[in-house]
Design an enzyme around this catalytic site. Structure first.
Site, PDB file in Angstrom:
ATOM      1  N   SER A 203      -6.330 -29.461 -54.880  1.00 20.18           N
ATOM      2  CA  SER A 203      -5.234 -30.307 -55.349  1.00 20.18           C
ATOM      3  C   SER A 203      -5.231 -30.386 -56.879  1.00 20.18           C
ATOM      4  O   SER A 203      -5.089 -29.365 -57.544  1.00 20.18           O
ATOM      5  CB  SER A 203      -5.324 -31.686 -54.694  1.00 20.18           C
ATOM      6  OG  SER A 203      -4.137 -32.413 -54.880  1.00 20.18           O
ATOM      7  N   ASP A 317       1.943 -29.153 -46.185  1.00 18.96           N
ATOM      8  CA  ASP A 317       1.651 -29.744 -47.492  1.00 18.96           C
ATOM      9  C   ASP A 317       2.837 -29.446 -48.389  1.00 18.96           C
ATOM     10  O   ASP A 317       3.244 -28.285 -48.534  1.00 18.96           O
ATOM     11  CB  ASP A 317       0.366 -29.116 -48.050  1.00 18.96           C
ATOM     12  CG  ASP A 317      -0.024 -29.663 -49.414  1.00 18.96           C
ATOM     13  OD1 ASP A 317       0.709 -30.511 -49.959  1.00 18.96           O
ATOM     14  OD2 ASP A 317      -1.076 -29.244 -49.924  1.00 18.96           O
ATOM     15  N   HIS A 347      -2.022 -31.816 -46.486  1.00 19.40           N
ATOM     16  CA  HIS A 347      -2.738 -31.859 -47.757  1.00 19.40           C
ATOM     17  C   HIS A 347      -4.116 -32.510 -47.597  1.00 19.40           C
ATOM     18  O   HIS A 347      -4.300 -33.440 -46.817  1.00 19.40           O
ATOM     19  CB  HIS A 347      -1.926 -32.645 -48.785  1.00 19.40           C
ATOM     20  CG  HIS A 347      -2.449 -32.551 -50.180  1.00 19.40           C
ATOM     21  ND1 HIS A 347      -2.368 -31.397 -50.926  1.00 19.40           N
ATOM     22  CD2 HIS A 347      -3.077 -33.462 -50.973  1.00 19.40           C
ATOM     23  CE1 HIS A 347      -2.908 -31.606 -52.111  1.00 19.40           C
ATOM     24  NE2 HIS A 347      -3.362 -32.847 -52.161  1.00 19.40           N
TER      25      HIS A 347
END
Length: 373
Positions: A203, A317, A347
């Site tokens: 991320s 995601d 995610h």
């Protein structure tokens, strides 16, 4: 400790399919126990329903006015991450030190298998945790780093970098770049091969990994052999490279899972003005920064001469669109790229090590990429 049968790991290794792109083929990992398109993986769905990220709220129950960020930030940070399990089967040594070369006090943890402590040419991975630049923790990814260290017989460094908004851009980037440079400059002392150093992150950590790779290329040092980009954010707010477009129609959504997906899980990565993007606005204060390649790596003038890449996305995601677009950019520039898409996942699934087979499979994929250096 695993909460899934070993059969699921076997499926993830052997039942992959290929999705053709412009410059790459995306390797699609199956969703064990769920063949229907548009459905969240059963294990992931169960975890989402137990965790805050899966909760859907009635808009009428939302506060009329958002509280100030000083009030919200502790709760946001507390909600990040997912408790996971230690899957190591060998003894892992852990060491800690502090770096100050970036101007901040930065914790640097390192993990390595005891059995390989005499090997002075081990590969290394410098890992940057996720958390939207404002949160996350080295502790959330500790079990992940330890498992990769075992599987790759490598030294894995886990960087406790500065967080926004207390330390906005470029503090975190400078902390992480300095950590990689420190590892490279002290490779002999750490017993690692300076020709086999990888950077990686999930991320926001994936954003840092891509930015560090760009900065290292631009400055000529440190030498990075591999970048591991796990559902990375590679473009900020509403910035975009030519040809990039985010739209919800790119996601196949089943009616049964429509509320949970449209209700928030796919919103991540959806373009919005900086002032409307709470997390991004805490990381960068100047709107011009969102077009800085070290903030939005997608916008680099060139992606040539970057290290080979393992790029990983999750089907559900919202960042998947930019993740796979960036993989295409790298491949078009001549970079060797392996791109994975985990079907049915959302995610931050890597945090669920021990709960979801996909997290363990991803650790194996990363370890194999490191061993191939």
């Amino acid at each position: 400790m695993r909460k899934y049968p070993l059969q699921h790991l076997e499926q993830l290794r052997t039942e992959t399919s290929m999705l053709p792109g412009k410059n790459i083929e995306i390797i699609v990992k199956p969703s064990p126990g769920e063949d229907r398109p548009g459905y969240i993986d059963p294990a992931e769905f169960a975890l989402l329903n137990e965790h805050w990220a899966g909760a859907t709220k009635n808009p009428e129950e939302q506060p009329a006015e958002m509280p100030p960020i000083e009030v919200m930030l502790p709760a946001i940070r507390e909600s990040m991450g997912f408790p996971n399990y230690n899957l190591n089967t060998v003894e892992i040594h852990t060491r800690y030190e502090e770096l100050k070369g970036s101007g901040n006090r930065v914790g640097l943890w390192r993990h390595y298998p005891r059995k390989s402590s005499g090997n002075v040419k081990r590969p290394a991975l410098v890992f940057f945790h996720g958390g939207g630049w404002i949160g996350g923790s080295v502790y959330t990814v500790e079990n992940i780093c330890r498992l990769i260290a075992e599987l790759a017989d490598a030294v894995v460094f886990n960087v406790d970098y500065s967080l926004a908004p207390e330390k906005p851009y470029p503090h975190g980037l400078n902390d992480n770049f300095n950590a990689v440079k420190h590892v490279y400059d002290h490779a002999e002392a750490y017993g690692i091969d300076p020709e086999r150093i990888a950077v990686g992150g999930d991320s926001a950590g994936g954003n840092y990994a891509a930015a560090v790779a760009l900065k290292a290329r631009d400055e000529g040092s440190p030498k990075i052999a591999l970048q591991v980009l796990i559902y990375p954010c590679v473009v900020m707010a509403d910035a975009a490279a030519e040809g990039y477009e985010w739209k919800e129609e790119l996601f196949d959504i089943s009616p049964e899972h429509e509320n949970i997906l449209r209700g928030g899980l796919l919103a991540l990565g959806k373009p919005k003005k900086l002032q409307d993007d709470l997390v991004a606005a805490l990381y960068v204060s100047d709107e011009t920064d969102i077009r800085n390649p070290y903030v939005s790596p997608m916008l680099a003038d060139s992606h040539a001469r970057l290290p080979r890449a393992l790029v990983v996305g999750a089907e559900f995601d919202g960042l998947r669109v930019q993740t796979e677009f960036y993989a295409e950019q790298l491949a078009q520039a001549g970079v060797e790229v392996k791109c994975l898409r985990y079907k049915g996942m959302t995610h931050a699934f890597m945090d669920k090590l021990g709960h979801a087979a996909q997290a363990e499979d991803l650790c194996t994929e990363i370890a194999e990429a490191i061993k191939d250096l």
